[in-house]
Design an enzyme around this catalytic site. Structure first.
Site, mmCIF file in Angstrom:
data_model
loop_
_atom_site.group_PDB
_atom_site.id
_atom_site.type_symbol
_atom_site.label_atom_id
_atom_site.label_comp_id
_atom_site.label_asym_id
_atom_site.label_seq_id
_atom_site.Cartn_x
_atom_site.Cartn_y
_atom_site.Cartn_z
ATOM 1 N N LYS A 1 -38.962 -27.167 39.764
ATOM 2 C CA LYS A 1 -37.719 -26.437 40.076
ATOM 3 C C LYS A 1 -37.941 -24.970 40.456
ATOM 4 O O LYS A 1 -37.152 -24.106 40.083
ATOM 5 C CB LYS A 1 -36.755 -26.524 38.878
ATOM 6 C CG LYS A 1 -36.310 -27.928 38.580
ATOM 7 C CD LYS A 1 -35.410 -27.999 37.369
ATOM 8 C CE LYS A 1 -36.188 -27.958 36.093
ATOM 9 N NZ LYS A 1 -35.433 -28.432 34.921
ATOM 10 N N ASP B 1 -34.570 -31.885 28.227
ATOM 11 C CA ASP B 1 -33.096 -31.836 28.265
ATOM 12 C C ASP B 1 -32.458 -33.228 28.285
ATOM 13 O O ASP B 1 -31.361 -33.429 27.750
ATOM 14 C CB ASP B 1 -32.560 -30.976 29.425
ATOM 15 C CG ASP B 1 -33.158 -31.327 30.776
ATOM 16 O OD1 ASP B 1 -34.093 -32.150 30.828
ATOM 17 O OD2 ASP B 1 -32.699 -30.756 31.787
#
Ligand code: BGC
Length: 493
Positions: free
Chosen positions: A196, A231
Site C-alpha cells: 500500500k 486488520d
C-alpha cells in the site's frame, strides 16, 4: 509467484464477445467527433475487463486451490495463508480496560475500551485518529514507530472517566498491523514486506512488536502488546463478538485481504501444533493472488511502475489504492488518441494517482443531466475541461473498472466459502454464514458493493446465496484488536 500477465488461451475465450451495455450503445449514438475517436479505447477496455460467469468461476476455483497449496507448505502458492495464532475468539465475558493501535493505511488509530463482561458488554470506547505524514511512509523504522508511540502516549494521558486500570496492572493493547507479517506467536511477528505505498526502511525482517516496544520505551510508556493481529483478523474478532455465525472477514479499503476460521486438521504446515479449540484463524493475504486475473495494458503499466512490481496483483485490480489510478491511465490514453478533452493534456492528468478512488466513486453518484459534478471533479483532480459526451465516457470508464473490481472481489469470497465447504461438507453452505466486511472502498462505493454482491449471488445461485450474509462491520478492527488483547491478557478476566 505465478504472475499471469498473458492469460492462458482458455481465459481469453471467456471474454468474447462482450455484449455492449445499454449505456454504451446510447453513448455511441450521441457522440461528437472528439469523443468518437476515444470510443475504441473504451470498447477494448470493456472487452479486456469483462468478467463473465465462467471467468469468475475460474477465479473462485483458483482462489480455493491456492488456499490449499498455501496451507500445505509455506511458499506453496501466491497466498501466504499466515497462521494468526488466534485460536479462540472473544466470547463476551471479557472485562477490563484494553487498548488497540491500528496501523494499516494513511491513518493511524488509537482506541481504548472498557469491557464489562456478559451483561454490560462494551461500557465505553474512545478513539483518536492521526494521519501519518507522507514522509514517514518512506522514512526509517524508528521515525515511524516513534511517531506512533508518541501519539499513543498522548492518548493514554487523557485516560479517565469510565476507563479504570486496576492497581498493579500494566496497560494491555492489541496491535492491528495491516501488512503481511509472519506471526511467530500471538504477540510477535516478522514483517515480510510493506504494501500500500509504504516503503519504510529497516522494518522488513524485524519483529514488529519489538519495534513498537522499543519506541514505547523511548516514550516511557508502560504498555504490553498482548495480541499482534492483521486488520482482517481483528475485524473477524470484532464482528464475532456480536454474532457467532461470522466465519470470514474481508477488508476492501486502500488494500485488500481476507481471513477465515479454519480447522487445524486442514493445515498440513502446522505439523502437529495443537489448538485447544481445533480451530484457528488463517490470514490469507489474498492481495497477492494472481491466478487468472483479467489484466489490461493499464494494469501492467501501473504494476511495472509501482514500488512492488509483480506483487499484490489482485490488490492492484480490486482495491481502493489503485482503481482511480487505473481510470486515470485510461483517460490519458483517451486524451492522447482521441483528444477526449481537447488538444491540450494538462500535467495534472498525467500525474500518477492524481485521480483517487473516492473521485471515481463520487463521479458515479452524479445523476444530474449535464453531469456537472463529474465535470468539476475531473477539473479539480486532473485539470481537464470536459463536455457532456466526454463526461459520459469517463463515467463508463469508472464503471468498467469498478465492475471488474467488485466482481473479482465477489469471486474471491466465493473461493474462500468453496474451500471451507469442500472440507466441511454441508456445514458451511447448509446454514447461515456471515462474511464481515470493512474498508472505505466497500463502504463508500455503492456500485462496487452491488457488483460484488451480484457476483456472489450469480456464482452461488439463489439457494446457497440465501444463507450467506455479507455484512458491513464498521470499524470492527479497532474494537476487535482490543477484544483480542483481552482474550490473550496475562491477567485473568
Ligand atoms: C496487506 C494486508 C492487509 C490489507 C488490508 C494489504 O496490503 O498486505 O495485510 O490486511 O492490505 O488492509
Amino acid at each position: 509467484m505465478s504472475t499471469v500477465l498473458n492469460p492462458p488461451p482458455t481465459l481469453r475465450s471467456f471474454r468474447s464477445p462482450t455484449p455492449r451495455s445499454p449505456r454504451l450503445s446510447m453513448l455511441l449514438r450521441s457522440t461528437t467527433l472528439s469523443t468518437a475517436a476515444a470510443l475504441p479505447v473504451l470498447t477494448k477496455l470493456q472487452h479486456d475487463c469483462a468478467t463473465p460467469l465462467p471467468l469468475l468461476r475460474n477465479i473462485a476455483d483458483n482462489m480455493a486451490a491456492d488456499m490449499r497449496a498455501g496451507l500445505a507448505v509455506d511458499g506453496g502458492s501466491d497466498l501466504k495463508m499466515i497462521l494468526s495464532y488466534v485460536d479462540s475468539l472473544p466470547t463476551g465475558h471479557e472485562r477490563g480496560l484494553f487498548y488497540a493501535l491500528d496501523l494499516g493505511g494513511t491513518n493511524f488509530r488509537v482506541l481504548r475500551t472498557q469491557l464489562g463482561g456478559r451483561d454490560e458488554r462494551v461500557i465505553d470506547t474512545e478513539f483518536e485518529q492521526v494521519s501519518i505524514p507522507q514522509d514517514l511512509m518512506s522514512g526509517t523504522s524508528d521515525e515511524l514507530f516513534d511517531f506512533i508511540a508518541s501519539a499513543l502516549a498522548k492518548f493514554v494521558k487523557k485516560e479517565g472517566g469510565k476507563f479504570v486500570l486496576p492497581n498493579g496492572r500494566s496497560r494491555e493493547t492489541g496491535f492491528t498491523f495491516s501488512f503481511p507479517v509472519k506471526q511467530t506467536s500471538i504477540d510477535s511477528g516478522i514483517l515480510i514486506k510493506w504494501t500500500k505505498g509504504f516503503s519504510v526502511s529497516g522494518t522488513p525482517g524485524k519483529d514488529i512488536v519489538a519495534c513498537l516496544n522499543e519506541a514505547m520505551g523511548r516514550q516511557g510508556l508502560d504498555m504490553r502488546v498482548s495480541a499482534l493481529v492483521n486488520d482482517t483478523v481483528a475485524t473477524l474478532a470484532g464482528a464475532r463478538y456480536w454474532d457467532d455465525d461470522v466465519m470470514v472477514a474481508v477488508i476492501l479499503g486502500t488494500g485488500t485481504n481476507a481471513c477465515y476460521v479454519e480447522s487445524v486438521e486442514a493445515i498440513p504446515k502446522l505439523q502437529g501444533r495443537k489448538s485447544t479449540y481445533g480451530k484457528t484463524i488463517i490470514n490469507t493475504e489474498w492481495g497477492a493472488f494472481s491466478n487468472g486475473l483479467p489484466l489490461t495494458e493499464y494494469d501492467r503499466a501501473m504494476d511495472a511502475e509501482s514500488i512492488n512490481p509483480g506483487e499484490q496483483l489482485y490488490e492492484k485490480t480490486i482495491s481502493g489504492m489503485y482503481l482511480g489510478e487505473i481510470v486515470r491511465r485510461v483517460l490519458v490514453r483517451m486524451a492522447e488518441t482521441g483528444s477526449l478533452f481537447g488538444k491540450h493534456i494538462p500535467e495534472k492528468l498525467q500525474t500518477p494517482f492524481a485521480l483517487g478512488t473516492p473521485n471515481i466513486s463520487s463521479m458515479q453518484q452524479d445523476t444530474s443531466e449535464d453531469l456537472e459534478a463529474v465535470g468539476s471533479i475531473l477539473y479539480e483532480a486532473t485539470g481537464v475541461d470536459s463536455n457532456l459526451d466526454a463526461r459520459k465516457m469517463v463515467v463508463e470508464v469508472c464503471d468498467t473498472i469498478a465492475k471488474r473490481g467488485g466482481r473479482l472481489a465477489g469471486a474471491g469470497i466465493v473461493g474462500i466459502l468453496q474451500k471451507m465447504e469442500e472440507d466441511s461438507k454441508g456445514v458451511v453452505f447448509g446454514k447461515r454464514m456471515v462474511v464481515a466486511m470493512d474498508g472505505g472502498l466497500y463502504e463508500h462505493y455503492p456500485q462496487y458493493k452491488r457488483y460484488l454482491k451480484n457476483a456472489v449471488a450469480e456464482l452461488l445461485g439463489p439457494e446457497l446465496s440465501s444463507h450467506v450474509v455479507i455484512e458491513h462491520s464498521k470499524d470492527g478492527s479497532g474494537i476487535g484488536a482490543a477484544l483480542l488483547a483481552a482474550t490473550n491478557s496475562i491477567y485473568e478476566h
